[in-house]
Design a protein around this motif. Structure first.
Motif, short mmCIF file in Angstrom:
data_model
loop_
_atom_site.label_atom_id
_atom_site.label_comp_id
_atom_site.label_asym_id
_atom_site.label_seq_id
_atom_site.Cartn_x
_atom_site.Cartn_y
_atom_site.Cartn_z
N ILE A 187 0.70 -1.46 -0.19
CA ILE A 187 0.26 -0.10 0.45
C ILE A 187 0.92 0.96 0.14
O ILE A 187 2.19 1.27 0.83
CB ILE A 187 -0.93 0.07 1.26
N VAL A 188 0.79 2.71 -0.76
CA VAL A 188 1.48 3.32 -0.82
C VAL A 188 0.60 4.30 -0.49
O VAL A 188 1.44 5.45 0.90
CB VAL A 188 1.15 3.71 -2.31
N TYR A 189 -0.44 4.67 -0.50
CA TYR A 189 -1.30 5.64 0.40
C TYR A 189 -2.82 5.13 1.18
O TYR A 189 -3.40 4.28 1.25
CB TYR A 189 -2.29 6.37 -1.01
N GLU A 190 -1.88 4.84 2.08
CA GLU A 190 -2.45 4.29 3.19
C GLU A 190 -3.78 5.09 3.91
O GLU A 190 -4.70 4.45 4.51
CB GLU A 190 -1.20 4.09 5.30
N LYS A 191 -4.30 5.95 3.71
CA LYS A 191 -5.49 7.38 3.72
C LYS A 191 -5.33 7.53 2.81
O LYS A 191 -5.08 8.36 1.84
CB LYS A 191 -4.81 8.31 4.92
N ASP A 192 -6.77 8.30 2.69
CA ASP A 192 -7.29 8.39 1.49
C ASP A 192 -7.09 9.61 1.27
O ASP A 192 -6.66 10.58 2.14
CB ASP A 192 -9.61 8.94 1.95
N TYR A 193 -7.11 10.29 -0.45
CA TYR A 193 -6.49 12.10 -0.51
C TYR A 193 -7.00 12.21 -1.73
O TYR A 193 -8.08 11.53 -2.70
CB TYR A 193 -5.11 11.59 -0.92
N GLU A 194 -7.05 13.48 -2.19
CA GLU A 194 -8.12 13.64 -3.56
C GLU A 194 -6.94 13.44 -4.37
O GLU A 194 -5.60 14.16 -4.76
CB GLU A 194 -7.66 15.26 -2.93
N TYR A 195 -7.65 13.24 -5.40
CA TYR A 195 -6.83 12.17 -6.60
C TYR A 195 -7.01 13.73 -7.89
O TYR A 195 -8.25 13.36 -8.07
CB TYR A 195 -7.41 11.07 -7.13
N SER A 196 -6.25 13.93 -8.69
CA SER A 196 -6.08 14.67 -10.46
C SER A 196 -5.42 13.90 -11.18
O SER A 196 -4.58 13.91 -10.64
CB SER A 196 -6.54 16.36 -9.90
N LEU A 197 -6.20 14.08 -12.15
CA LEU A 197 -5.80 13.04 -13.42
C LEU A 197 -4.78 13.97 -13.76
O LEU A 197 -4.90 15.62 -14.09
CB LEU A 197 -6.74 12.70 -14.32
N GLY A 198 -3.07 14.39 -14.15
CA GLY A 198 -2.78 14.88 -14.25
C GLY A 198 -1.60 15.95 -13.50
O GLY A 198 -0.33 16.88 -14.22
N LYS A 199 -2.00 15.80 -11.97
CA LYS A 199 -1.02 16.17 -11.13
C LYS A 199 -0.55 15.21 -10.20
O LYS A 199 -0.65 14.75 -9.60
CB LYS A 199 -1.87 17.12 -10.43
N THR A 200 0.98 15.55 -10.68
CA THR A 200 2.05 15.23 -9.76
C THR A 200 1.58 14.57 -7.86
O THR A 200 1.46 15.94 -7.65
CB THR A 200 3.44 14.92 -10.10
N ILE A 201 2.14 13.66 -7.59
CA ILE A 201 1.72 13.65 -6.12
C ILE A 201 3.01 13.09 -5.50
O ILE A 201 4.23 11.70 -5.62
CB ILE A 201 0.96 12.70 -5.33
N VAL A 202 3.65 14.14 -4.57
CA VAL A 202 4.40 14.48 -3.87
C VAL A 202 4.60 13.48 -2.56
O VAL A 202 3.60 14.15 -1.50
CB VAL A 202 5.48 15.78 -3.26
N LEU A 203 4.98 12.05 -2.85
CA LEU A 203 4.94 11.64 -1.30
C LEU A 203 5.95 12.05 -0.32
O LEU A 203 5.85 11.42 0.77
CB LEU A 203 5.32 9.64 -1.55
#
Length: 333
Positions: A187-203
């Motif tokens: 699992i990379v995302y252990e909690k819910d988050y806002e997803y947007s197509l085309g927008k990079t997510i800094v982890l």
């Protein structure tokens, strides 16, 4: 859970998604919602209902989930016919077959015509393990991202696969969704988050270098960053789930901060995300060094996924070692 509403996904559900894999999360959960909301959505599948997580969806929508048999090229043609009549159509089979075997049909019927046709490649990368090169897909991003109108999306875990599935129901035009995960993947995302197509997510933040990744390699990159931290090297990690359209706004920001960018992917280094990033930054003329880690221009021996990754040099400790060595050389001139 309706697509028009913001729905919170709890941690227990996220853990449950891990058990059904990215295919089950995208096809079994997200598309069940998409089809419930829109009676003009169809799924065509090349005899992989049982293996893709579509069995229950087919029970719910028997007239709109159609098994065409092992006939991938025909499947694209049938899908195009439905899409020309106003339907949104998903086509589903192993990534190696839906892209490589049906490339001509994908090009002419989905890309050129700009149809609402979502191509879903399951078991991408080396997920098929010891079945070998005929079932591996390590050129699929290169082949799809060069097609006009085509979006290319590679979710990193089950939750993101679900979110991509929901988002795909809202988008227009052709899209290739690359599902590289299998059941019980990390699992990379252990909690819910806002997803947007085309927008990079800094982890993960870091000052010394940046790792860009997608799909199965996001988790390996995070672990590599942890190993580097033990050696006093701060590596940032970003999930570039959308390879096309590339998030150039994010790249414009990070080139002001980093001298070295590493791109890690379970794909040939020719034509993948690393190539897309290199092309964009070369035209910018910014002098950033790009290091691409992935499948080199050679054939690997079949075996477990980790064994194949080791041959390609993309396990977490191998990523960390290569980065440590190259960063050291750069710093020493």
């Amino acid at each position: 859970m309706a697509r028009g509403k913001t729905v919170h996904i709890d941690e227990l559900t996220i853990k449950t998604m891990r058990k059904i894999g990215s295919s089950g999360s995208f096809l079994g959960l997200a598309l069940k919602e998409v089809m419930s909301d829109d009676s003009d959505v169809y799924i065509l599948v090349a005899d992989v209902c049982r293996y893709s997580g579509l069995s229950k969806v087919k029970e719910l929508f028997p007239d709109r989930v159609i098994n065409v048999g092992i006939a991938e090229q025909d499947m694209i043609g049938i899908a195009a016919g439905l899409a020309l009549q106003g339907a949104k159509v998903y086509v589903v089979t192993y990534a190696s077959f839906v892209v490589l075997r049906a490339m001509e049909q994908v090009r002419h019927n989905a890309s050129v015509l700009g149809l609402n046709l979502i191509i879903v490649g399951i078991n991408a990368g080396y997920s098929m393990e010891d079945l070998g090169i005929s079932h591996w897909s390590t050129e699929d991003i290169a082949m799809t991202r060069c097609l006009p109108n085509m979006k290319v999306v590679c979710p990193s875990d089950n939750l993101e696969a679900y979110k991509v599935g929901i988002e795909s129901g809202k988008t227009k035009g052709p899209m290739y969704v690359r599902l590289s995960g299998v059941r019980d993947d990390p699992i990379v995302y252990e909690k819910d988050y806002e997803y947007s197509l085309g927008k990079t997510i800094v982890l993960k933040d870091g000052e010394d270098a940046l790792i860009l990744s997608h799909g199965s390699m996001v988790n390996e990159s995070l672990k590599a960053a942890d190993l580097l931290k033990e050696n006093g090297i701060g590596a940032a990690v970003a999930d570039v789930h959308t390879v096309k359209p590339l998030d150039t706004e994010y790249l414009d920001i990070v080139i002001q901060k980093y001298r070295m960018i590493f791109v890690v992917e379970e794909h040939n280094i020719i034509g993948g995300l690393g190539t897309a990033v290199s092309e964009y930054l070369a035209e910018k003329g910014c002098g950033i060094r790009i290091v691409r880690l992935g499948m080199r221009d050679e054939i690997y021996y079949p075996g477990s996924r980790k064994y194949i990754w080791q041959q390609a040099g993309i396990c977490d400790y191998q990523i960390a070692e290569q980065m440590k060595r190259l960063i050291g050389r750069w710093d020493n001139g």
